[in-house]
Every structure is written in C-alpha cells, then in structure tokens.
Write a protein that holds these residues in place. Sequence first.
Motif, PDB file in Angstrom:
ATOM      1  N   GLU A 171     -11.987  -6.202   2.963  1.00  0.00           N
ATOM      2  CA  GLU A 171     -12.697  -5.338   2.013  1.00  0.00           C
ATOM      3  C   GLU A 171     -14.014  -4.824   2.574  1.00  0.00           C
ATOM      4  OE1 GLU A 171     -14.459  -5.915  -2.431  1.00  0.00           O
ATOM      5  OE2 GLU A 171     -12.464  -6.724  -2.037  1.00  0.00           O
ATOM      6  N   GLU A 172     -14.723  -5.643   3.332  1.00  0.00           N
ATOM      7  CA  GLU A 172     -16.003  -5.219   3.913  1.00  0.00           C
ATOM      8  C   GLU A 172     -15.798  -4.064   4.889  1.00  0.00           C
ATOM      9  OE1 GLU A 172     -19.587  -6.656   3.691  1.00  0.00           O
ATOM     10  OE2 GLU A 172     -18.498  -6.620   1.784  1.00  0.00           O
ATOM     11  N   VAL A 173     -14.733  -4.134   5.678  1.00  0.00           N
ATOM     12  CA  VAL A 173     -14.442  -3.068   6.635  1.00  0.00           C
ATOM     13  C   VAL A 173     -14.081  -1.783   5.900  1.00  0.00           C
ATOM     14  CG1 VAL A 173     -12.891  -2.304   8.466  1.00  0.00           C
ATOM     15  CG2 VAL A 173     -13.740  -4.652   8.460  1.00  0.00           C
ATOM     16  N   ILE A 174     -13.191  -1.898   4.926  1.00  0.00           N
ATOM     17  CA  ILE A 174     -12.772  -0.728   4.157  1.00  0.00           C
ATOM     18  C   ILE A 174     -13.980  -0.049   3.507  1.00  0.00           C
ATOM     19  CG2 ILE A 174     -11.486   0.046   2.120  1.00  0.00           C
ATOM     20  CD1 ILE A 174      -9.681  -0.602   4.427  1.00  0.00           C
ATOM     21  N   LYS A 175     -14.794  -0.844   2.822  1.00  0.00           N
ATOM     22  CA  LYS A 175     -15.954  -0.271   2.136  1.00  0.00           C
ATOM     23  C   LYS A 175     -16.984   0.273   3.119  1.00  0.00           C
ATOM     24  CE  LYS A 175     -15.588  -2.842  -2.200  1.00  0.00           C
ATOM     25  NZ  LYS A 175     -16.210  -3.843  -3.107  1.00  0.00           N
TER      26      LYS A 175
ATOM     27  N   VAL B  86      -7.275   4.861   6.683  1.00  0.00           N
ATOM     28  CA  VAL B  86      -8.141   3.750   6.323  1.00  0.00           C
ATOM     29  C   VAL B  86      -7.373   2.580   5.714  1.00  0.00           C
ATOM     30  CG1 VAL B  86     -10.101   3.021   4.891  1.00  0.00           C
ATOM     31  CG2 VAL B  86     -10.136   5.259   6.026  1.00  0.00           C
ATOM     32  N   MET B  87      -6.520   2.867   4.746  1.00  0.00           N
ATOM     33  CA  MET B  87      -5.850   1.796   4.010  1.00  0.00           C
ATOM     34  C   MET B  87      -4.673   1.200   4.766  1.00  0.00           C
ATOM     35  SD  MET B  87      -7.643   1.465   1.281  1.00  0.00           S
ATOM     36  CE  MET B  87      -6.596   0.413   0.263  1.00  0.00           C
ATOM     37  N   GLU B  88      -3.976   1.999   5.548  1.00  0.00           N
ATOM     38  CA  GLU B  88      -2.762   1.511   6.191  1.00  0.00           C
ATOM     39  C   GLU B  88      -3.017   1.115   7.642  1.00  0.00           C
ATOM     40  OE1 GLU B  88       0.654   3.954   5.521  1.00  0.00           O
ATOM     41  OE2 GLU B  88       0.274   4.136   3.375  1.00  0.00           O
ATOM     42  N   ARG B  89      -4.043   0.327   7.830  1.00  0.00           N
ATOM     43  CA  ARG B  89      -4.407  -0.179   9.154  1.00  0.00           C
ATOM     44  C   ARG B  89      -4.367  -1.705   9.162  1.00  0.00           C
ATOM     45  NH1 ARG B  89      -4.840   3.565  13.435  1.00  0.00           N
ATOM     46  NH2 ARG B  89      -5.309   5.596  12.481  1.00  0.00           N
ATOM     47  N   SER B  90      -4.469  -2.281  10.335  1.00  0.00           N
ATOM     48  CA  SER B  90      -4.421  -3.745  10.453  1.00  0.00           C
ATOM     49  C   SER B  90      -5.591  -4.408   9.738  1.00  0.00           C
ATOM     50  CB  SER B  90      -4.418  -4.150  11.926  1.00  0.00           C
ATOM     51  OG  SER B  90      -5.572  -3.654  12.587  1.00  0.00           O
ATOM     52  N   PHE B  91      -6.694  -3.663   9.538  1.00  0.00           N
ATOM     53  CA  PHE B  91      -7.864  -4.231   8.863  1.00  0.00           C
ATOM     54  C   PHE B  91      -7.856  -3.935   7.366  1.00  0.00           C
ATOM     55  CE2 PHE B  91      -9.161  -0.142  10.871  1.00  0.00           C
ATOM     56  CZ  PHE B  91      -9.323   0.618   9.719  1.00  0.00           C
ATOM     57  N   SER B  92      -6.721  -3.472   6.830  1.00  0.00           N
ATOM     58  CA  SER B  92      -6.680  -2.979   5.454  1.00  0.00           C
ATOM     59  C   SER B  92      -6.972  -4.037   4.399  1.00  0.00           C
ATOM     60  CB  SER B  92      -5.324  -2.329   5.164  1.00  0.00           C
ATOM     61  OG  SER B  92      -4.276  -3.272   5.260  1.00  0.00           O
TER      62      SER B  92
ATOM     63  N   TRP C 239      -2.907   0.451  -7.518  1.00  0.00           N
ATOM     64  CA  TRP C 239      -3.670  -0.728  -7.917  1.00  0.00           C
ATOM     65  C   TRP C 239      -4.521  -1.249  -6.761  1.00  0.00           C
ATOM     66  CZ3 TRP C 239      -4.584  -5.819  -6.858  1.00  0.00           C
ATOM     67  CH2 TRP C 239      -5.105  -6.601  -7.896  1.00  0.00           C
ATOM     68  N   TRP C 240      -3.915  -1.360  -5.568  1.00  0.00           N
ATOM     69  CA  TRP C 240      -4.625  -1.909  -4.426  1.00  0.00           C
ATOM     70  C   TRP C 240      -5.728  -0.977  -3.931  1.00  0.00           C
ATOM     71  CZ3 TRP C 240      -5.424  -6.510  -2.692  1.00  0.00           C
ATOM     72  CH2 TRP C 240      -4.502  -7.521  -2.937  1.00  0.00           C
ATOM     73  N   ALA C 241      -5.543   0.318  -4.066  1.00  0.00           N
ATOM     74  CA  ALA C 241      -6.587   1.262  -3.649  1.00  0.00           C
ATOM     75  C   ALA C 241      -7.867   1.025  -4.431  1.00  0.00           C
ATOM     76  CB  ALA C 241      -6.110   2.698  -3.843  1.00  0.00           C
TER      77      ALA C 241
ATOM     78  N   LEU D 202       0.815  -1.197   0.000  1.00  0.00           N
ATOM     79  CA  LEU D 202       0.000   0.000   0.000  1.00  0.00           C
ATOM     80  C   LEU D 202       0.857   1.258   0.000  1.00  0.00           C
ATOM     81  CD1 LEU D 202      -2.659  -1.173   2.619  1.00  0.00           C
ATOM     82  CD2 LEU D 202      -2.921  -1.065   0.136  1.00  0.00           C
ATOM     83  N   ARG D 203       2.199   1.084  -0.109  1.00  0.00           N
ATOM     84  CA  ARG D 203       3.094   2.234  -0.100  1.00  0.00           C
ATOM     85  C   ARG D 203       3.973   2.322  -1.353  1.00  0.00           C
ATOM     86  NH1 ARG D 203       2.710   4.951   4.353  1.00  0.00           N
ATOM     87  NH2 ARG D 203       4.593   6.151   3.985  1.00  0.00           N
TER      88      ARG D 203
END
Length: 252
Positions: free
Chosen positions: A191-195, A182-188, A151-153, A143-144
């Motif tokens: 997909e359900e959490v992110i969305k 949001v993206m750089e967290r342990s839950f990244s 791509w991952w975003a 993610l960095r």
Amino acid sequence: MNNLKAFKDKALSDLRKFITNYDKKTLREFFSQESPWIEKWYRQYFPDEEWAFDSKLKYNRVKLKPDVSSDIDNAIALHESLPLSRIQAVDERLWVYLSMVEYWQYTRLRWELDLKNLVDEKQQGRIRERYLVRSTKTDRPFLRNSISRLWWAVEETKDENKEDPYELTRIVLGNTDIYLNVMERSFSRNEEVIKGILELISEMGEEGLKRDTYRQIVKQVNAMGGIIMLDFMTKEDLKEAIRKDLFITQNI
C-alpha cells in the motif's frame, strides 16, 4: 443489509469445467441470458447438490453502471457497501458469486463477450479473468475480476488523512493505463508503494498524468525493487527516491 452468499468449492470447480469443456452453443445459451443463470444451470446438471452457502457476511447491494466512466463511482459505492477484511477479500468463491450472480448484469455489460466465439481462447481468457477469478498463487487475479477489482482499487488507495479520501482512487481508476501500470505489478499489495506512486503523480499535476511520465515512475520503482526492499520504505522515502531518479534520468 443482505446476507452474502458464496460458491461452494465443488460448484465453482464444476463451473470452471463447464465453461472450459462445453460447446459454444450451450455456452451461448447461458451467457446470453440477461438474468443470472447459475442456479438454474446447477440444478439442471447437479439436481441433488447445493451450489452456494451463506458466508455470514452482510452487505448492501448497490447499482453499478456498466461503463468505464463510472468505474470510480462504482468502486467507491461498492467498497462502502461491502465491509470485508483483507483476508476475506481474497476468497475467490465470494467474488465469483458477486460477478456471476449478484452483479451479473453489470459484469456481462461492462466486460461484454463475443457470444459467437465463446470457445475462442481470447473469450475464454476474458471469462476466466473478469467473470471468474483466474487461479494463480498470487493475489493479482483479484485485481481483474469485474467486482473485486473495484473493491481492491479503493482498499489500496483510500486515505482518510486527505481532504478527499478518494483522491488517489480517482487517479488510478480515472485512467485505465495507470491502473494497469500501477495496480497490476509485483508491488501491487504494498500500500505504501501504491500510494507513493499515485501521490507523486498527483503532486506533479498535468505532467504526472502524461503517459511517458507515470510509466517512467513505475519503471523506476521496479528498478529500485531489484536493489532495495521496498517493504521497508515509507511512501515519502519512495517519492524522494523516485524524484531523484527522475531528475537524473531526465538530465542524462
């Protein structure tokens, strides 16, 4: 479509050692070049070895604009041009080839280096994260990296069920602080959490885009993760729980 190459394992290891151990004059000589220099460098130091291989993947090369305001358009174009499975998309050899060779011009301009201080730890860190892929046991480094982050975003936020499939992508890449939180967290990788988080931000309108609000949302998700298994929650369940927690917090 073009054949996509990737670094060989030894070549990538050699590159890491070169960046870590060589003097700043030598590093500056290479990193200041406008054109990709990896092949020239490798043939100079390892003339009898091959540094890349054909990954058998196909892609269309797209033009990436090296400015923050173009992140959204860049990410959408890149994702559409690069059909990868998620297993393929965690291969650092692939992404380093893209960031250091195929999209070298974009990488060096988007994540500009202080060429006079390339041996400085801050600059070395930027090279490891944005030009290479920092070696860890998690997927977060992807993610960095300058190319894989785009791509991952899209991969984790695109939703074909929405009128605009990239609605959530525009939110997460339209604000650097939202991306980091949001993206750089342990839950990244959930997909359900992110969305769920991004949909809630969107549904809250201008209030959701306020720094204190979306940071509080992420804080609530982190707190929930210590009590329940987020992997078993749908995004609707998550949003409902966050709304409840936010209401309680705001009324204490």
